[in-house]
Design an enzyme around this catalytic site. Structure first.
Site, PDB file in Angstrom:
ATOM      1  N   ARG A  98       0.813  -1.223   0.000  1.00 14.34           N
ATOM      2  CA  ARG A  98       0.000   0.000   0.000  1.00 14.34           C
ATOM      3  C   ARG A  98       0.843   1.268   0.000  1.00 14.34           C
ATOM      4  O   ARG A  98       0.378   2.306  -0.476  1.00 14.34           O
ATOM      5  CB  ARG A  98      -0.920   0.025   1.230  1.00 14.34           C
ATOM      6  CG  ARG A  98      -2.018  -1.007   1.214  1.00 14.34           C
ATOM      7  CD  ARG A  98      -3.091  -0.667   2.234  1.00 14.34           C
ATOM      8  NE  ARG A  98      -2.574  -0.552   3.584  1.00 14.34           N
ATOM      9  CZ  ARG A  98      -2.499  -1.571   4.440  1.00 14.34           C
ATOM     10  NH1 ARG A  98      -2.889  -2.779   4.064  1.00 14.34           N
ATOM     11  NH2 ARG A  98      -2.045  -1.403   5.671  1.00 14.34           N
ATOM     12  N   SER A 117       9.066 -13.669  -1.968  1.00 14.44           N
ATOM     13  CA  SER A 117       8.170 -14.226  -0.960  1.00 14.44           C
ATOM     14  C   SER A 117       8.530 -15.693  -0.779  1.00 14.44           C
ATOM     15  O   SER A 117       9.123 -16.315  -1.672  1.00 14.44           O
ATOM     16  CB  SER A 117       6.708 -14.091  -1.392  1.00 14.44           C
ATOM     17  OG  SER A 117       5.847 -14.768  -0.486  1.00 14.44           O
ATOM     18  N   ARG A 118       8.155 -16.239   0.376  1.00 14.24           N
ATOM     19  CA  ARG A 118       8.335 -17.677   0.562  1.00 14.24           C
ATOM     20  C   ARG A 118       7.379 -18.460  -0.324  1.00 14.24           C
ATOM     21  O   ARG A 118       7.623 -19.629  -0.627  1.00 14.24           O
ATOM     22  CB  ARG A 118       8.117 -18.024   2.039  1.00 14.24           C
ATOM     23  CG  ARG A 118       9.189 -17.474   2.962  1.00 14.24           C
ATOM     24  CD  ARG A 118       8.824 -17.634   4.413  1.00 14.24           C
ATOM     25  NE  ARG A 118       7.629 -16.859   4.755  1.00 14.24           N
ATOM     26  CZ  ARG A 118       7.081 -16.817   5.957  1.00 14.24           C
ATOM     27  NH1 ARG A 118       7.599 -17.532   6.946  1.00 14.24           N
ATOM     28  NH2 ARG A 118       6.012 -16.082   6.185  1.00 14.24           N
ATOM     29  N   LYS A 178       9.709  -0.113  10.032  1.00 17.45           N
ATOM     30  CA  LYS A 178       9.695   0.119  11.485  1.00 17.45           C
ATOM     31  C   LYS A 178       8.743  -0.895  12.123  1.00 17.45           C
ATOM     32  O   LYS A 178       7.814  -1.373  11.451  1.00 17.45           O
ATOM     33  CB  LYS A 178       9.310   1.566  11.793  1.00 17.45           C
ATOM     34  CG  LYS A 178       7.883   1.955  11.391  1.00 17.45           C
ATOM     35  CD  LYS A 178       6.879   1.548  12.443  1.00 17.45           C
ATOM     36  CE  LYS A 178       5.525   1.312  11.871  1.00 17.45           C
ATOM     37  NZ  LYS A 178       4.667   0.476  12.740  1.00 17.45           N
ATOM     38  N   ASP A 204       4.403  -1.350  17.648  1.00 14.09           N
ATOM     39  CA  ASP A 204       3.615  -1.011  16.470  1.00 14.09           C
ATOM     40  C   ASP A 204       3.198   0.454  16.447  1.00 14.09           C
ATOM     41  O   ASP A 204       3.293   1.110  15.409  1.00 14.09           O
ATOM     42  CB  ASP A 204       2.373  -1.898  16.399  1.00 14.09           C
ATOM     43  CG  ASP A 204       1.649  -1.739  15.072  1.00 14.09           C
ATOM     44  OD1 ASP A 204       2.298  -1.903  14.022  1.00 14.09           O
ATOM     45  OD2 ASP A 204       0.452  -1.425  15.088  1.00 14.09           O
ATOM     46  N   LEU A 212       9.504  -7.036   6.717  1.00  9.05           N
ATOM     47  CA  LEU A 212       9.212  -8.219   7.525  1.00  9.05           C
ATOM     48  C   LEU A 212       8.916  -7.815   8.968  1.00  9.05           C
ATOM     49  O   LEU A 212       9.293  -6.722   9.409  1.00  9.05           O
ATOM     50  CB  LEU A 212      10.406  -9.165   7.505  1.00  9.05           C
ATOM     51  CG  LEU A 212      10.816  -9.715   6.141  1.00  9.05           C
ATOM     52  CD1 LEU A 212      12.102 -10.523   6.266  1.00  9.05           C
ATOM     53  CD2 LEU A 212       9.700 -10.556   5.533  1.00  9.05           C
TER      54      LEU A 212
END
Length: 325
Positions: free
Chosen positions: A20, A39-40, A99, A179, A76
Protein backbone atom coordinates in the site's frame (compact mmCIF):
# COMPACT_ATOMS: atom_id res chain seq x y z
CA UNK A 1 28.08 4.61 -7.19
CA UNK A 2 27.73 7.29 -9.82
CA UNK A 3 25.08 9.91 -9.16
CA UNK A 4 23.57 9.44 -12.64
CA UNK A 5 22.78 5.73 -12.30
CA UNK A 6 19.59 4.12 -11.05
CA UNK A 7 19.37 2.43 -7.68
CA UNK A 8 18.35 -1.20 -8.27
CA UNK A 9 16.10 -2.34 -5.44
CA UNK A 10 14.63 -5.65 -4.35
CA UNK A 11 11.91 -6.25 -1.77
CA UNK A 12 12.31 -8.96 0.86
CA UNK A 13 8.72 -9.87 1.72
CA UNK A 14 5.28 -8.94 0.43
CA UNK A 15 3.55 -7.43 3.47
CA UNK A 16 0.23 -5.73 2.78
CA UNK A 17 1.40 -2.44 4.29
CA UNK A 18 4.40 -2.48 1.94
CA UNK A 19 2.13 -2.96 -1.06
CA UNK A 20 0.00 0.00 0.00
CA UNK A 21 2.77 2.45 0.78
CA UNK A 22 6.50 1.94 0.18
CA UNK A 23 6.52 -0.36 -2.85
CA UNK A 24 4.40 2.07 -4.93
CA UNK A 25 6.78 4.85 -3.85
CA UNK A 26 9.77 2.77 -5.02
CA UNK A 27 8.12 2.16 -8.40
CA UNK A 28 7.27 5.85 -8.85
CA UNK A 29 10.71 7.25 -7.96
CA UNK A 30 12.66 8.15 -11.12
CA UNK A 31 16.00 7.28 -9.51
CA UNK A 32 14.89 3.76 -8.51
CA UNK A 33 14.36 0.59 -10.53
CA UNK A 34 12.37 -2.09 -8.75
CA UNK A 35 14.05 -5.28 -9.89
CA UNK A 36 12.28 -8.03 -7.95
CA UNK A 37 10.11 -8.95 -5.00
CA UNK A 38 10.57 -12.11 -2.95
CA UNK A 39 8.17 -14.23 -0.96
CA UNK A 40 8.34 -17.68 0.56
CA UNK A 41 5.30 -18.42 -1.61
CA UNK A 42 5.85 -18.51 -5.37
CA UNK A 43 2.21 -17.63 -6.03
CA UNK A 44 2.37 -14.58 -3.77
CA UNK A 45 5.64 -13.40 -5.27
CA UNK A 46 4.19 -13.67 -8.77
CA UNK A 47 1.01 -11.83 -7.81
CA UNK A 48 2.90 -8.91 -6.27
CA UNK A 49 5.50 -8.83 -9.04
CA UNK A 50 2.75 -8.73 -11.64
CA UNK A 51 1.11 -5.82 -9.87
CA UNK A 52 4.30 -3.76 -9.75
CA UNK A 53 5.97 -4.79 -12.99
CA UNK A 54 9.06 -6.56 -11.68
CA UNK A 55 10.43 -10.09 -11.32
CA UNK A 56 9.16 -12.65 -8.83
CA UNK A 57 11.64 -14.53 -6.64
CA UNK A 58 10.85 -17.52 -4.44
CA UNK A 59 12.69 -17.25 -1.14
CA UNK A 60 14.43 -14.30 0.46
CA UNK A 61 17.91 -15.80 0.16
CA UNK A 62 17.55 -16.13 -3.61
CA UNK A 63 16.83 -12.42 -3.91
CA UNK A 64 19.80 -11.46 -1.74
CA UNK A 65 22.09 -13.60 -3.89
CA UNK A 66 21.37 -11.54 -7.01
CA UNK A 67 24.15 -9.25 -8.18
CA UNK A 68 21.76 -6.91 -10.05
CA UNK A 69 20.33 -5.51 -6.79
CA UNK A 70 22.03 -2.67 -4.92
CA UNK A 71 19.59 -2.22 -2.05
CA UNK A 72 16.65 -3.96 -0.44
CA UNK A 73 13.50 -2.91 1.34
CA UNK A 74 12.64 -5.29 4.20
CA UNK A 75 8.99 -5.12 5.32
CA UNK A 76 9.21 -8.22 7.53
CA UNK A 77 8.08 -8.40 11.18
CA UNK A 78 10.72 -6.93 13.53
CA UNK A 79 11.67 -10.28 15.05
CA UNK A 80 12.87 -11.41 11.60
CA UNK A 81 15.11 -8.38 11.05
CA UNK A 82 18.20 -9.75 12.82
CA UNK A 83 18.37 -12.61 10.33
CA UNK A 84 17.28 -10.98 7.08
CA UNK A 85 18.65 -7.48 7.52
CA UNK A 86 21.87 -9.12 8.67
CA UNK A 87 21.98 -11.36 5.62
CA UNK A 88 21.22 -8.43 3.32
CA UNK A 89 24.12 -6.45 4.76
CA UNK A 90 26.40 -9.49 4.49
CA UNK A 91 25.41 -9.69 0.81
CA UNK A 92 26.52 -6.08 0.32
CA UNK A 93 23.05 -4.55 0.05
CA UNK A 94 21.95 -1.20 1.45
CA UNK A 95 18.80 -1.66 3.56
CA UNK A 96 15.59 0.24 4.17
CA UNK A 97 13.86 -1.72 6.95
CA UNK A 98 10.28 -1.35 8.06
CA UNK A 99 9.70 0.12 11.48
CA UNK A 100 10.12 -0.93 14.20
CA UNK A 101 13.66 -1.76 13.23
CA UNK A 102 14.39 -4.02 16.19
CA UNK A 103 12.69 -5.65 19.15
CA UNK A 104 15.69 -4.83 21.38
CA UNK A 105 18.60 -2.42 21.19
CA UNK A 106 21.19 -5.20 21.28
CA UNK A 107 19.88 -6.50 17.94
CA UNK A 108 19.92 -3.01 16.47
CA UNK A 109 23.49 -2.42 17.66
CA UNK A 110 24.77 -5.54 15.88
CA UNK A 111 23.12 -4.60 12.60
CA UNK A 112 24.21 -0.96 12.74
CA UNK A 113 27.76 -2.09 13.42
CA UNK A 114 27.62 -4.46 10.45
CA UNK A 115 26.35 -1.69 8.16
CA UNK A 116 29.10 0.67 9.27
CA UNK A 117 31.80 -1.96 8.79
CA UNK A 118 30.56 -2.58 5.25
CA UNK A 119 30.01 1.09 4.37
CA UNK A 120 26.31 0.50 3.74
CA UNK A 121 23.23 2.61 4.45
CA UNK A 122 20.81 1.23 7.02
CA UNK A 123 17.60 3.25 7.42
CA UNK A 124 14.38 2.77 9.38
CA UNK A 125 11.14 3.43 7.53
CA UNK A 126 9.64 6.24 9.62
CA UNK A 127 7.94 7.96 6.71
CA UNK A 128 6.14 10.61 8.78
CA UNK A 129 9.47 12.36 9.41
CA UNK A 130 9.52 13.24 5.71
CA UNK A 131 6.12 14.94 5.57
CA UNK A 132 6.16 18.70 5.10
CA UNK A 133 3.75 19.27 7.99
CA UNK A 134 6.58 18.57 10.42
CA UNK A 135 8.84 21.00 8.57
CA UNK A 136 6.09 23.60 9.02
CA UNK A 137 5.89 22.92 12.76
CA UNK A 138 9.64 23.19 13.22
CA UNK A 139 9.76 26.41 11.20
CA UNK A 140 7.12 27.96 13.48
CA UNK A 141 9.02 26.85 16.57
CA UNK A 142 12.25 28.31 15.17
CA UNK A 143 10.41 31.60 14.51
CA UNK A 144 9.35 31.75 18.15
CA UNK A 145 5.65 31.34 17.36
CA UNK A 146 5.02 29.49 20.65
CA UNK A 147 7.97 30.82 22.64
CA UNK A 148 10.20 28.21 24.23
CA UNK A 149 8.97 24.61 23.81
CA UNK A 150 8.19 23.12 27.23
CA UNK A 151 6.20 19.94 26.69
CA UNK A 152 5.06 17.51 24.02
CA UNK A 153 2.02 15.26 24.01
CA UNK A 154 1.60 12.58 21.38
CA UNK A 155 -1.00 9.86 20.95
CA UNK A 156 -1.26 7.13 18.36
CA UNK A 157 -3.87 4.42 18.67
CA UNK A 158 -6.54 2.57 16.75
CA UNK A 159 -9.31 0.00 17.25
CA UNK A 160 -8.60 -3.69 18.01
CA UNK A 161 -6.89 -5.71 15.31
CA UNK A 162 -8.17 -9.03 13.89
CA UNK A 163 -7.26 -11.99 16.07
CA UNK A 164 -4.95 -13.46 13.43
CA UNK A 165 -2.96 -10.26 12.94
CA UNK A 166 0.81 -10.79 13.41
CA UNK A 167 0.88 -7.86 15.86
CA UNK A 168 -0.75 -10.20 18.40
CA UNK A 169 2.20 -12.62 18.11
CA UNK A 170 5.01 -12.00 20.63
CA UNK A 171 7.34 -14.31 18.70
CA UNK A 172 7.24 -11.91 15.74
CA UNK A 173 7.72 -8.75 17.80
CA UNK A 174 4.06 -7.93 18.30
CA UNK A 175 2.51 -5.46 20.68
CA UNK A 176 1.36 -1.86 20.76
CA UNK A 177 4.67 -0.40 21.92
CA UNK A 178 6.50 -1.68 18.84
CA UNK A 179 3.61 -1.01 16.47
CA UNK A 180 2.23 2.35 17.61
CA UNK A 181 4.29 3.54 20.56
CA UNK A 182 7.43 3.83 18.45
CA UNK A 183 5.82 6.67 16.49
CA UNK A 184 5.24 8.71 19.61
CA UNK A 185 8.79 8.06 20.81
CA UNK A 186 10.21 9.15 17.47
CA UNK A 187 8.09 12.32 17.56
CA UNK A 188 9.45 13.07 21.03
CA UNK A 189 13.02 12.81 19.73
CA UNK A 190 12.13 14.99 16.74
CA UNK A 191 10.80 17.85 18.86
CA UNK A 192 12.54 17.46 22.22
CA UNK A 193 15.99 16.41 21.07
CA UNK A 194 18.23 13.39 21.16
CA UNK A 195 19.04 13.26 24.88
CA UNK A 196 15.69 11.95 26.07
CA UNK A 197 15.32 9.57 28.97
CA UNK A 198 12.26 7.59 30.00
CA UNK A 199 11.09 8.63 33.48
CA UNK A 200 8.09 6.34 33.76
CA UNK A 201 5.93 3.99 31.73
CA UNK A 202 3.01 1.59 31.85
CA UNK A 203 2.06 -1.23 29.50
CA UNK A 204 -1.23 -3.15 29.52
CA UNK A 205 -0.78 -6.77 28.46
CA UNK A 206 -3.44 -9.01 26.99
CA UNK A 207 -3.26 -12.24 29.04
CA UNK A 208 -4.49 -14.25 26.08
CA UNK A 209 -1.80 -13.23 23.59
CA UNK A 210 0.98 -12.06 25.90
CA UNK A 211 1.50 -8.82 23.99
CA UNK A 212 0.96 -5.29 25.21
CA UNK A 213 -2.16 -3.72 23.69
CA UNK A 214 -1.74 -0.22 25.12
CA UNK A 215 0.52 1.95 27.18
CA UNK A 216 1.94 5.33 28.07
CA UNK A 217 5.32 6.85 28.84
CA UNK A 218 6.78 10.00 30.36
CA UNK A 219 10.02 11.26 28.83
CA UNK A 220 12.29 14.19 29.65
CA UNK A 221 15.49 15.83 28.42
CA UNK A 222 18.29 17.42 30.47
CA UNK A 223 16.93 20.94 30.05
CA UNK A 224 13.67 19.99 31.74
CA UNK A 225 11.40 19.68 28.70
CA UNK A 226 9.00 16.77 29.01
CA UNK A 227 6.75 14.58 26.92
CA UNK A 228 3.66 12.47 27.59
CA UNK A 229 3.09 9.65 25.14
CA UNK A 230 0.14 7.27 24.82
CA UNK A 231 -0.48 4.45 22.36
CA UNK A 232 -2.47 1.30 21.77
CA UNK A 233 -4.54 -0.87 19.47
CA UNK A 234 -7.43 -1.15 21.91
CA UNK A 235 -9.03 2.28 21.50
CA UNK A 236 -10.60 4.83 19.16
CA UNK A 237 -8.36 6.19 16.41
CA UNK A 238 -6.07 9.04 17.38
CA UNK A 239 -2.92 10.30 15.67
CA UNK A 240 -1.93 13.60 17.25
CA UNK A 241 1.07 15.61 18.30
CA UNK A 242 1.05 18.86 20.31
CA UNK A 243 4.04 21.01 21.19
CA UNK A 244 3.25 23.29 24.14
CA UNK A 245 5.45 26.32 24.57
CA UNK A 246 5.86 29.27 26.92
CA UNK A 247 3.62 31.42 24.70
CA UNK A 248 1.38 29.02 22.82
CA UNK A 249 0.99 25.56 21.29
CA UNK A 250 0.93 23.81 17.92
CA UNK A 251 -1.18 20.73 17.18
CA UNK A 252 -1.24 18.27 14.28
CA UNK A 253 -4.23 15.91 14.04
CA UNK A 254 -2.73 13.45 11.52
CA UNK A 255 0.86 13.55 12.67
CA UNK A 256 1.92 10.08 11.51
CA UNK A 257 -0.43 8.75 8.84
CA UNK A 258 -1.29 11.64 6.51
CA UNK A 259 -2.24 10.14 3.12
CA UNK A 260 -0.82 11.77 -0.03
CA UNK A 261 -4.06 13.60 -0.83
CA UNK A 262 -4.62 15.05 2.64
CA UNK A 263 -3.97 18.73 3.27
CA UNK A 264 -3.08 18.58 6.98
CA UNK A 265 -4.57 21.01 9.47
CA UNK A 266 -2.19 22.78 11.84
CA UNK A 267 -3.63 24.57 14.86
CA UNK A 268 -1.61 27.41 16.36
CA UNK A 269 -2.86 28.72 19.71
CA UNK A 270 -1.53 31.85 21.42
CA UNK A 271 -3.40 33.32 24.40
CA UNK A 272 -7.00 33.77 23.14
CA UNK A 273 -5.99 33.47 19.47
CA UNK A 274 -6.62 30.27 17.51
CA UNK A 275 -5.23 30.11 14.00
CA UNK A 276 -5.89 27.14 11.75
CA UNK A 277 -3.58 26.63 8.79
CA UNK A 278 -4.30 24.16 6.00
CA UNK A 279 -0.92 22.86 4.86
CA UNK A 280 0.06 21.47 1.46
CA UNK A 281 -0.49 17.79 0.82
CA UNK A 282 2.63 15.66 0.89
CA UNK A 283 3.64 12.11 -0.02
CA UNK A 284 5.77 11.05 2.93
CA UNK A 285 6.67 7.64 1.50
CA UNK A 286 7.79 9.18 -1.78
CA UNK A 287 9.95 11.65 0.13
CA UNK A 288 11.50 8.90 2.25
CA UNK A 289 12.29 6.73 -0.77
CA UNK A 290 13.82 9.74 -2.54
CA UNK A 291 16.08 10.42 0.43
CA UNK A 292 17.09 6.75 0.71
CA UNK A 293 18.02 6.60 -2.97
CA UNK A 294 19.73 9.99 -3.00
CA UNK A 295 21.85 9.14 0.04
CA UNK A 296 23.14 5.99 -1.64
CA UNK A 297 23.60 7.34 -5.15
CA UNK A 298 25.26 10.56 -4.03
CA UNK A 299 27.18 8.88 -1.17
CA UNK A 300 25.62 11.03 1.50
CA UNK A 301 25.45 10.47 5.26
CA UNK A 302 25.52 6.70 5.68
CA UNK A 303 26.03 6.80 9.46
CA UNK A 304 23.39 9.25 10.72
CA UNK A 305 20.38 6.98 10.09
CA UNK A 306 22.12 4.28 12.11
CA UNK A 307 22.41 6.65 15.06
CA UNK A 308 18.67 7.28 14.79
CA UNK A 309 18.02 3.54 14.86
CA UNK A 310 20.13 3.03 17.99
CA UNK A 311 18.56 5.97 19.83
CA UNK A 312 15.06 4.78 19.01
CA UNK A 313 15.76 1.19 20.06
CA UNK A 314 17.25 2.39 23.34
CA UNK A 315 14.08 4.34 24.14
CA UNK A 316 11.91 1.31 23.37
CA UNK A 317 13.96 -0.81 25.77
CA UNK A 318 13.72 1.94 28.39
CA UNK A 319 9.92 2.03 28.15
CA UNK A 320 9.77 -1.73 28.72
CA UNK A 321 12.16 -1.49 31.67
CA UNK A 322 10.22 1.37 33.25
CA UNK A 323 6.90 -0.43 32.78
CA UNK A 324 8.30 -3.53 34.53
CA UNK A 325 9.15 -1.65 37.74
Amino acid sequence: MKADRLLNVGVVGCAAIAQRTTIPALVADPSVRLVAVASRSRDKAEAVAGRFGCEAVTGYAALLARDDIDAVYVPLPPALHPEWVGRALAAGKHVLAEKPFAVHRAEAAELVAAARAAGLLLMENFAFLHHGQHDAVRALIDEGAIGEPRHLTSEFGFPPLPAADIRHDPALGGGALLDAGVYTLRAATLYLGTELTVRGASLRTDPGTGVDVGGAALVAEPGGRTGQLAFGFDRAYQCTCTIWGSEGSITLDRAFTAPPTLRPLLRLRRQDLLEERVLPAGHQFASLVAEFARTILEVGDLKGPGEDILRQAELVDAVRDAAAL
